[in-house]
Design a protein around this motif. Structure first.
Motif, mmCIF file in Angstrom:
data_model
loop_
_atom_site.group_PDB
_atom_site.id
_atom_site.type_symbol
_atom_site.label_atom_id
_atom_site.label_comp_id
_atom_site.label_asym_id
_atom_site.label_seq_id
_atom_site.Cartn_x
_atom_site.Cartn_y
_atom_site.Cartn_z
ATOM 1 N N PHE A 16 0.844 -1.196 0.000
ATOM 2 C CA PHE A 16 0.000 0.000 0.000
ATOM 3 C C PHE A 16 0.879 1.245 0.000
ATOM 4 C CE2 PHE A 16 -2.702 -3.262 1.758
ATOM 5 C CZ PHE A 16 -3.914 -3.023 1.136
ATOM 6 N N ALA A 17 0.320 2.342 -0.493
ATOM 7 C CA ALA A 17 1.027 3.624 -0.483
ATOM 8 C C ALA A 17 0.098 4.695 0.060
ATOM 9 C CB ALA A 17 1.482 3.995 -1.888
ATOM 10 N N ARG A 18 0.702 5.658 0.742
ATOM 11 C CA ARG A 18 -0.036 6.853 1.152
ATOM 12 C C ARG A 18 0.186 7.856 0.027
ATOM 13 N NH1 ARG A 18 1.159 11.573 4.195
ATOM 14 N NH2 ARG A 18 3.285 10.811 4.501
ATOM 15 N N CYS A 19 -0.911 8.344 -0.534
ATOM 16 C CA CYS A 19 -0.845 9.209 -1.704
ATOM 17 C C CYS A 19 -1.705 10.441 -1.481
ATOM 18 C CB CYS A 19 -1.358 8.468 -2.942
ATOM 19 S SG CYS A 19 -0.422 6.982 -3.352
ATOM 20 N N VAL A 20 -1.514 11.427 -2.354
ATOM 21 C CA VAL A 20 -2.345 12.626 -2.321
ATOM 22 C C VAL A 20 -2.837 12.885 -3.740
ATOM 23 C CG1 VAL A 20 -0.422 14.247 -2.624
ATOM 24 C CG2 VAL A 20 -2.523 15.002 -1.483
ATOM 25 N N GLY A 21 -4.098 13.278 -3.816
ATOM 26 C CA GLY A 21 -4.714 13.594 -5.101
ATOM 27 C C GLY A 21 -5.763 14.667 -4.920
ATOM 28 N N VAL A 26 -5.046 9.586 0.442
ATOM 29 C CA VAL A 26 -5.729 8.298 0.330
ATOM 30 C C VAL A 26 -4.707 7.177 0.482
ATOM 31 C CG1 VAL A 26 -7.677 9.025 -1.111
ATOM 32 C CG2 VAL A 26 -5.522 8.412 -2.186
ATOM 33 N N ARG A 27 -5.190 6.025 0.896
ATOM 34 C CA ARG A 27 -4.380 4.807 0.981
ATOM 35 C C ARG A 27 -4.683 3.995 -0.274
ATOM 36 N NH1 ARG A 27 -5.176 -0.486 3.951
ATOM 37 N NH2 ARG A 27 -3.073 -1.180 4.468
#
Length: 100
Positions: A16-21, A26-27
């Protein structure tokens, strides 16, 4: 309808990655694309990465999503969202040679 949302990797684990959009942090499930370096752009559907994309493609997808939001709020002039539409259409190279 399921829309692909571009997100950028902030922190990455094995699965899993912690991302931003556009919708904040979001995970994201990385099962289909594998671990990605911080800063990578992913095209995600339902919080799962389906494709690794570049920043230019992420920007064009976000512009199209912004246009969709504008239409939903009643706007009719979409030229600001699709800058590439203010040009004369060009045939692909392989078709140009066939029409000459």
């Amino acid at each position: 309808m399921c829309l692909g949302i571009p997100v950028q990797v902030l922190e990455c684990g094995a699965h899993f990655a912690r991302c931003v959009g556009r919708n904040g942090e979001v995970r994201i499930d990385l099962s289909l694309v594998g671990a990605q370096p911080v800063g990578s752009w992913l095209l995600c559907f339902l919080d799962a990465a389906r494709e690794v994309i570049d920043a230019e493609r992420a920007a064009s997808i976000n512009a199209a999503l912004n246009a969709l939001a504008a239409v939903q709020s009643g706007e009719t002039d979409l030229s600001a969202f699709f800058a590439d539409l203010d040009r004369e259409p060009q045939l692909p190279e392989f078709l140009r040679t066939q029409t000459s």
